[in-house]
Design a protein around this motif. Structure first.
Motif, PDB file in Angstrom:
ATOM      1  N   THR A 137       0.838  -1.198   0.000  1.00  0.00           N
ATOM      2  CA  THR A 137       0.000   0.000   0.000  1.00  0.00           C
ATOM      3  C   THR A 137       0.879   1.256   0.000  1.00  0.00           C
ATOM      4  O   THR A 137       0.572   2.249  -0.656  1.00  0.00           O
ATOM      5  CB  THR A 137      -0.914   0.016   1.236  1.00  0.00           C
ATOM      6  N   LEU A 138       1.990   1.161   0.742  1.00  0.00           N
ATOM      7  CA  LEU A 138       2.915   2.289   0.785  1.00  0.00           C
ATOM      8  C   LEU A 138       3.486   2.573  -0.605  1.00  0.00           C
ATOM      9  O   LEU A 138       3.568   3.720  -1.047  1.00  0.00           O
ATOM     10  CB  LEU A 138       4.036   1.958   1.774  1.00  0.00           C
ATOM     11  N   LEU A 139       3.839   1.478  -1.290  1.00  0.00           N
ATOM     12  CA  LEU A 139       4.392   1.624  -2.646  1.00  0.00           C
ATOM     13  C   LEU A 139       3.359   2.286  -3.573  1.00  0.00           C
ATOM     14  O   LEU A 139       3.694   3.188  -4.346  1.00  0.00           O
ATOM     15  CB  LEU A 139       4.791   0.251  -3.179  1.00  0.00           C
ATOM     16  N   VAL A 209       1.890  10.912   2.898  1.00  0.00           N
ATOM     17  CA  VAL A 209       1.417   9.671   2.286  1.00  0.00           C
ATOM     18  C   VAL A 209       2.024   8.464   3.003  1.00  0.00           C
ATOM     19  O   VAL A 209       1.345   7.466   3.255  1.00  0.00           O
ATOM     20  CB  VAL A 209       1.751   9.661   0.779  1.00  0.00           C
ATOM     21  N   THR A 210       3.294   8.573   3.379  1.00  0.00           N
ATOM     22  CA  THR A 210       3.935   7.479   4.108  1.00  0.00           C
ATOM     23  C   THR A 210       3.228   7.216   5.427  1.00  0.00           C
ATOM     24  O   THR A 210       2.915   6.076   5.758  1.00  0.00           O
ATOM     25  CB  THR A 210       5.403   7.823   4.392  1.00  0.00           C
ATOM     26  N   ALA A 211       2.950   8.290   6.168  1.00  0.00           N
ATOM     27  CA  ALA A 211       2.332   8.123   7.477  1.00  0.00           C
ATOM     28  C   ALA A 211       0.952   7.482   7.366  1.00  0.00           C
ATOM     29  O   ALA A 211       0.551   6.719   8.235  1.00  0.00           O
ATOM     30  CB  ALA A 211       2.226   9.477   8.177  1.00  0.00           C
ATOM     31  N   PHE A 212       0.231   7.786   6.287  1.00  0.00           N
ATOM     32  CA  PHE A 212      -1.131   7.261   6.142  1.00  0.00           C
ATOM     33  C   PHE A 212      -1.144   5.819   5.643  1.00  0.00           C
ATOM     34  O   PHE A 212      -1.906   5.006   6.132  1.00  0.00           O
ATOM     35  CB  PHE A 212      -1.936   8.132   5.171  1.00  0.00           C
ATOM     36  N   THR A 213      -0.333   5.510   4.642  1.00  0.00           N
ATOM     37  CA  THR A 213      -0.515   4.230   3.950  1.00  0.00           C
ATOM     38  C   THR A 213       0.459   3.145   4.380  1.00  0.00           C
ATOM     39  O   THR A 213       0.432   2.059   3.825  1.00  0.00           O
ATOM     40  CB  THR A 213      -0.380   4.406   2.424  1.00  0.00           C
ATOM     41  N   ARG A 214       1.324   3.415   5.345  1.00  0.00           N
ATOM     42  CA  ARG A 214       2.323   2.399   5.671  1.00  0.00           C
ATOM     43  C   ARG A 214       1.728   1.279   6.521  1.00  0.00           C
ATOM     44  O   ARG A 214       0.696   1.444   7.170  1.00  0.00           O
ATOM     45  CB  ARG A 214       3.500   3.031   6.403  1.00  0.00           C
ATOM     46  N   GLY A 215       2.420   0.167   6.487  1.00  0.00           N
ATOM     47  CA  GLY A 215       2.051  -0.956   7.332  1.00  0.00           C
ATOM     48  C   GLY A 215       3.333  -1.663   7.720  1.00  0.00           C
ATOM     49  O   GLY A 215       4.418  -1.118   7.503  1.00  0.00           O
ATOM     50  N   PRO A 216       3.243  -2.857   8.282  1.00  0.00           N
ATOM     51  CA  PRO A 216       4.474  -3.565   8.628  1.00  0.00           C
ATOM     52  C   PRO A 216       5.191  -4.059   7.372  1.00  0.00           C
ATOM     53  O   PRO A 216       4.563  -4.287   6.340  1.00  0.00           O
ATOM     54  CB  PRO A 216       3.979  -4.737   9.469  1.00  0.00           C
ATOM     55  N   GLY A 217       6.497  -4.193   7.475  1.00  0.00           N
ATOM     56  CA  GLY A 217       7.235  -4.747   6.342  1.00  0.00           C
ATOM     57  C   GLY A 217       8.636  -4.205   6.219  1.00  0.00           C
ATOM     58  O   GLY A 217       9.143  -3.537   7.126  1.00  0.00           O
TER      59      GLY A 217
END
Lengths: 285, 270
Positions: A137-139, A209-217
């Motif tokens: 999602t981050l990508l 955008v990073t803060a909103f869409t990031r997850g673990p990984g």
């Protein structure tokens, strides 16, 4: 003359103010005092601390990996898109261009929020209440920022190109793919390159955008992905910029400075070459 | 004629991406803005936004700060771009690059650095950054968005018609009149796109206002971020929708000034 001095002092004053915060961090990266503004003694202690700091190194690694992958993906999709759209009919071209303009003018936080809401909805309704948030999602978020700009960078180069070139290559027996990468790609390479560079820097600098869409990984493993921006933001919310970050600022500044210096040398060389050619022309007359 | 279809196919990933990750998310925002937690249609977000004085205040303050920041950036950036683009003073592109260079250093890091510097300066004067949230935020905004103003202004200034300016002077305009009647109208496209580059991001900014005002000034971006961290998707979506509408209105407004030629802005940034 007075006018000139006045103008120059104005320009350099603004430049100085613009650079002051960063230079301040850089100066105090060469001391081992933890408080900013205190000077104890000259040392490179903070630099060794920086490279020993696992948190910062992980964030730095994440940032670079993400920037490279998203720049690559955005450049490929954006460039192919620009080529394909260039050969389309006027109506489709107009429509695509209008669509492409949406993320360009849109606020970053609206892009971030809209993607997040979509991922939340899909996760809740189609993936059995699982969170979709991950590296992917981050990508997608970072590609959303970059692809429109890649398109805008490649498009003018395509317009400068001779439209008959592609047909000529085909007539001379090239396959469509061969014509693409032997004829078209070399012609628009400068546009592709600046698109790549722009998407790389957009990704490096992005926070919202990073803060909103990031997850673990990525290198963070099971934890939320930390990039440089999110890590610094978390730190400065609690207090001053961490001392190791000063050393990092110096390193980033030196890299950027090196790029600017190389670029300006190249520009000046081109200018000189052009000047020399003009002189030769005049001499031959 | 197979290859004609082939080269159009190249754009398929691009179109898919635009539809899936640009159009769909906007549709989802509209959907979430007018539903409640259970997915039922309501005007809750709408009424709670327009009846809450706090949220309306945030919108008003954001617009005011955005306008003020645009004004300051133009005020500082206009003479700067004029000097940089004038061959009498500056023939070197490197100086322009120097103004753009800070943009490549991580902006959160720059904001943090500025905050630390300001707190040291203000401590020396006997106050803290927390006591002057507006001053600190404005300094941060101007420093961050000045490069964005300088670039479009610089590129229009390069195209200024020197003959027209000289003609204005010859025909008896005093310097003030030359400026308002000849230079400003010629530089209008640059002024408009510079204002766009500053105004919108200022309203929706989060990091600068959050860091430099120590959380005391809420801009529209901050309140969207707040609803994100509270997982309030409906309220957040509604505010994003309002932001979208503002952007749309501003775009319509600037179209009038800009004309078709400068429609593809964003090329100017490189």
């Amino acid at each position: 003359m007075v006018k000139k001095i006045f103008a120059y002092s104005y320009v350099y004053l603004i430049l100085a103010i613009l650079y002051l915060p960063v230079l301040y961090l850089i100066v105090f990266s060469f001391t081992d005092a933890t408080f900013l503004g205190q000077w104890q003694n000259f040392s490179f202690e903070l630099y060794s601390q920086l490279f020993a700091n696992k948190e910062i190194m992980t964030a730095l690694g994440n940032t670079l990996i993400l920037a490279c992958i998203s720049a690559f993906v955005s450049t490929v999709i954006g460039t192919l898109g620009a080529i394909g759209v260039y050969y389309c009919k006027k109506g489709i071209k107009r429509l695509t261009e209008g669509l492409n303009q949406i993320p360009v003018v849109n606020a970053e936080i609206v892009i971030a929020m809209s993607l997040t809401v979509m991922f939340v909805f899909l996760g809740q309704n189609f993936f059995g209440n699982n969170s979709l948030f991950s590296f992917w999602t981050l990508l997608i978020g970072h590609c959303c920022l970059a692809i429109p700009f890649v398109y805008l960078n490649v498009k003018p180069k395509l317009q400068q190109m001779d439209p008959a070139l592609y047909e000529a290559a085909m007539d001379l027996g090239a396959s469509p793919t061969k014509a693409l990468h032997k004829v078209i790609i070399p012609q628009i390479l400068p546009g592709i390159f600046s698109g790549l560079l722009l998407s790389f820097t957009l990704s490096l600098d992005d926070f919202i955008v990073t803060a909103f869409t990031r997850g673990p990984g990525l290198l963070s493993g099971q934890a939320q992905i930390e990039t440089l921006s999110t890590l610094v933001q978390a730190k400065i919310k609690k207090g001053a910029v961490p001392p190791e970050m000063r050393a990092l600022t110096t390193i980033i500044f030196l890299i950027v400075l090196a790029i600017v210096v190389i670029y300006s040398i190249r520009v000046n060389m081109k200018k000189n070459n052009r000047g020399r050619r003009k002189e030769l022309k005049n001499a031959s007359r | 004629m197979k290859y004609k279809a082939f080269r159009k196919c190249l754009a398929i990933p691009f179109w898919l991406f635009l539809i899936l990750f640009v159009i769909f998310p906007i549709l989802f925002i509209i959907f979430y803005a007018f539903t409640d937690v259970n997915g039922n249609f309501t005007f809750d977000a709408f009424t709670s936004f327009f009846t809450s004085p706090v949220k309306l205040n945030v919108l008003l303050i954001s617009i005011l700060i955005g306008l003020f920041n645009t004004f300051l950036c133009l005020l500082i950036g206009f003479p700067l771009a004029y000097i940089l683009a004038n061959p009498k003073f500056n023939k070197n592109y490197v100086l322009v690059m120097l103004f753009v260079m800070p943009m490549w250093i991580n902006f959160v890091l720059r904001t943090g650095a500025l905050r630390d510097l300001l707190s040291i300066i203000l401590n020396a004067c006997g106050t803290t950054t927390g006591e002057h949230p507006l001053l600190c935020t404005m300094i941060g905004m101007v420093l961050n968005y000045l490069p964005f103003t300088i670039l479009p202004l610089y590129s229009t200034m390069l195209k200024l018609d020197k003959n027209q300016i000289e003609a204005a002077q010859d025909l008896g305009c005093n310097p003030v009149k030359t400026f308002t009647k000849s230079i400003i109208p010629q530089a209008m496209p640059g002024i408009v796109s510079a204002s766009m580059m500053v105004f919108m991001p200022t309203i929706s900014s989060y990091v600068i206002s959050d860091t430099l005002s120590e959380g005391k000034i809420m801009l529209f971006g901050n309140s969207i971020y707040l609803s994100f961290s509270n997982s309030d998707w409906n309220g957040g979506s509604f505010m994003s929708l309002i932001m979208l509408i503002i952007i749309f209105l501003v775009m319509l407004f600037t179209r009038k000034f800009q004309g078709e030629k400068d429609a593809d802005r964003g090329n100017g940034s490189w």
